[in-house]
Scaffold this motif. Structure first.
Motif, PDB file in Angstrom:
ATOM      1  N   ALA A  45     -14.127  -6.682  -3.301  1.00 13.88           N
ATOM      2  CA  ALA A  45     -13.431  -7.817  -2.678  1.00 13.88           C
ATOM      3  C   ALA A  45     -14.401  -8.925  -2.280  1.00 13.88           C
ATOM      4  CB  ALA A  45     -12.654  -7.340  -1.454  1.00 13.88           C
ATOM      5  N   GLY A  93      -9.279  -1.796  -5.993  1.00 14.28           N
ATOM      6  CA  GLY A  93      -9.526  -3.086  -5.354  1.00 14.28           C
ATOM      7  C   GLY A  93      -9.056  -4.228  -6.241  1.00 14.28           C
ATOM      8  N   THR A 111      -7.508  -7.765   0.711  1.00 14.32           N
ATOM      9  CA  THR A 111      -8.355  -6.565   0.737  1.00 14.32           C
ATOM     10  C   THR A 111      -9.159  -6.418   2.025  1.00 14.32           C
ATOM     11  OG1 THR A 111      -8.543  -6.725  -1.665  1.00 14.32           O
ATOM     12  CG2 THR A 111     -10.076  -5.237  -0.557  1.00 14.32           C
ATOM     13  N   CYS A 153      -5.955  -4.121   3.171  1.00 13.75           N
ATOM     14  CA  CYS A 153      -6.393  -2.845   2.575  1.00 13.75           C
ATOM     15  C   CYS A 153      -7.311  -2.073   3.529  1.00 13.75           C
ATOM     16  CB  CYS A 153      -7.118  -3.083   1.252  1.00 13.75           C
ATOM     17  SG  CYS A 153      -6.024  -3.497  -0.111  1.00 13.75           S
TER      18      CYS A 153
END
Length: 462
Positions: A104, A273, A311, A315
């Motif tokens: 990311a 990702g 992300t 995430c």
């Protein structure tokens, strides 16, 4: 069916082997340092631009810059954030989260570069709509029509068989069945019907829906995750240590976890990702091309924040919850893992947050990817082919509920990897354009700042 799964697993391992991982992360690393750590030093400016209204009334485009970002985020914030993180950690251990961060961080520079190029090389199609994306900057920038058509063909493949359909509808129907006990068939019919209605409205309809749903659901999900993390704040330091340690040492088998090597954690972290934030995939530039803007650099900066939100924030929160609650080494997988983590942290209402979040995130991802595939189809076959594309897309959305989870994710990884290759080649080939456009833009800002400062000084003296 077992032979098909084995074949897909081998193809997945080959495509997502060291060469693609090096190309993907390597492109991000190159752009990061060539652009002077743009994702660090220019992030405050990028975030400011996201929430600022564009005052240029003469800007060309179909939707606002914010609308274009929300459309791109609609396609990225989805099962990757809830199910993808769970499958990555389940397969590669806690270390997979670290490699998601790495992908990311460098992916922000990649996203900036590809979205900059998308605006620079976009065109107006036969319907009067803006069309852009890798297929256009590969053809008009690199002068390579074969590579451009390859990207567009893989883009349609991802829309049909990857991120756009199967993982999303499968995640929605599973989550609704687990939480509300509604039959898979009923949910599938309803979602398919709504997708059909919205997608007929094109990019303006999709952007309008995305501008409402995406910010609301992202905040809703993040607040729930934040509450669980604060409730378990004493576990955060050791969770981070476990993530970092597992990224560089093999993770031993514990509970329902089978153990994972460093390479396996890396591969799963980077692949998931990319599935989540789509940096380097070439998808977000297709939505970016529709933005009302006269500056490719400004839109590149705005688009770069998509990877940050997706992300680095969402995430990460999902991953930390899965690890600190211990569900990652249990017997559950996919959406059930995240559901259980929320259930432990927020009994009763936790599973509802995951289910409702998953429904809306996945639904908007379907809408975003319908548009991406449509633009790729238009590039390959012209605007007349769009109606047939939409029909096939809607049928595949309906069919996605009845496929097995492992096959879905393997297939999604394969087509994602194939789509990324021509786009990354183009980014490397057009790196000089990215660098020069960036330099000219920031030199212009410095000049404007000096003129503004001089004018202010003169006025004060008078």
């Amino acid at each position: 069916m077992q032979n098909v799964t084995l074949f897909l697993e081998k193809a997945d391992s080959f495509i997502w082997g060291p060469p693609l991982l090096m190309l993907l992360v390597g492109t991000g690393i190159y752009l990061t340092f060539k652009l002077g750590l743009i994702q660090v030093f220019k992030l405050p400016l990028a975030l400011k631009l996201v929430f600022s209204k564009d005052t240029d009334s003469n800007a060309q485009g179909d939707v606002s810059s914010f609308g274009a970002l929300c459309t791109a985020l609609a396609a990225t914030i989805g099962t990757g954030n809830i199910v993808g993180v769970a499958t990555a950690i389940k397969a590669g251990g806690p270390g997979a989260l670290f490699w998601m961060w790495v992908a990311a961080f460098f992916g922000m520079a990649t996203k900036y570069g590809e979205c900059l190029l998308s605006v620079k090389y976009r065109v107006v199609d036969e319907n009067g709509q803006m069309s852009g994306g890798p297929m256009y900057y590969i053809e008009r920038g690199l002068g390579n029509k074969v590579l451009a058509k390859m990207f567009a063909a893989f883009g349609v493949g991802v829309a049909f068989f990857g991120i756009g359909t199967f993982p999303q509808i499968n995640a929605i129907t599973d989550a609704v069945k687990i939480t509300f006990n509604i039959p898979v068939l009923a949910t599938s019919i309803v979602i398919t019907a709504i997708v059909a209605l919205v997608t007929l409205g094109g990019i303006k309809s999709i952007a309008k829906i995305s501008e409402i749903i995406v910010p609301f659901m992202a905040v809703f999900y993040v607040l729930g995750a934040l509450f669980i993390m604060i409730s378990n704040i004493q576990l955060i330091p050791q969770t981070f240590l476990l993530v970092i340690k597992s990224a560089f040492t093999p993770t031993a088998a514990t509970g329902g976890f089978l153990g994972a090597s460093v390479m396996y954690a890396m591969r799963n972290g980077v692949a998931r990702g990319v599935f989540s934030n789509e940096s380097g995939l070439g998808s977000a530039p297709i939505a970016t091309a529709a933005a009302k803007t006269n500056s490719c650099v400004k839109q590149g900066l705005i688009s770069m924040t998509g990877t940050f939100f997706d992300t680095i924030i969402i995430c990460t929160m999902t991953g930390l919850m899965l690890i600190m609650t211990g569900v990652w080494n249990g017997s559950l997988q996919g959406a059930s893992m995240t559901n259980e983590a929320f259930n432990q942290g927020l009994p009763v209402i936790g599973p509802y947050i995951v289910t409702v979040g998953l429904i809306f995130f996945s639904f908007t991802t379907i809408l975003g990817w319908n548009y991406y595939g449509e633009r790729c189809t238009e590039y390959l076959f012209g605007v007349k082919a769009i109606k047939l594309y939409r029909l096939i897309f809607i049928v595949l959305v309906g069919a996605g509920s009845f496929l097995k989870l492992d096959v879905i994710w393997i297939l999604a990884d394969i087509v994602n990897g194939l789509m990324a290759i021509p786009n990354l080649i183009a980014l490397i080939g057009l790196r000089g354009v990215i660098e020069s456009e960036t330099r000219l833009y920031f030199e212009g800002l410095k000049s404007e700042s000096k003129i503004s400062w001089k004018s202010k000084t003169v006025n004060e003296e008078n």
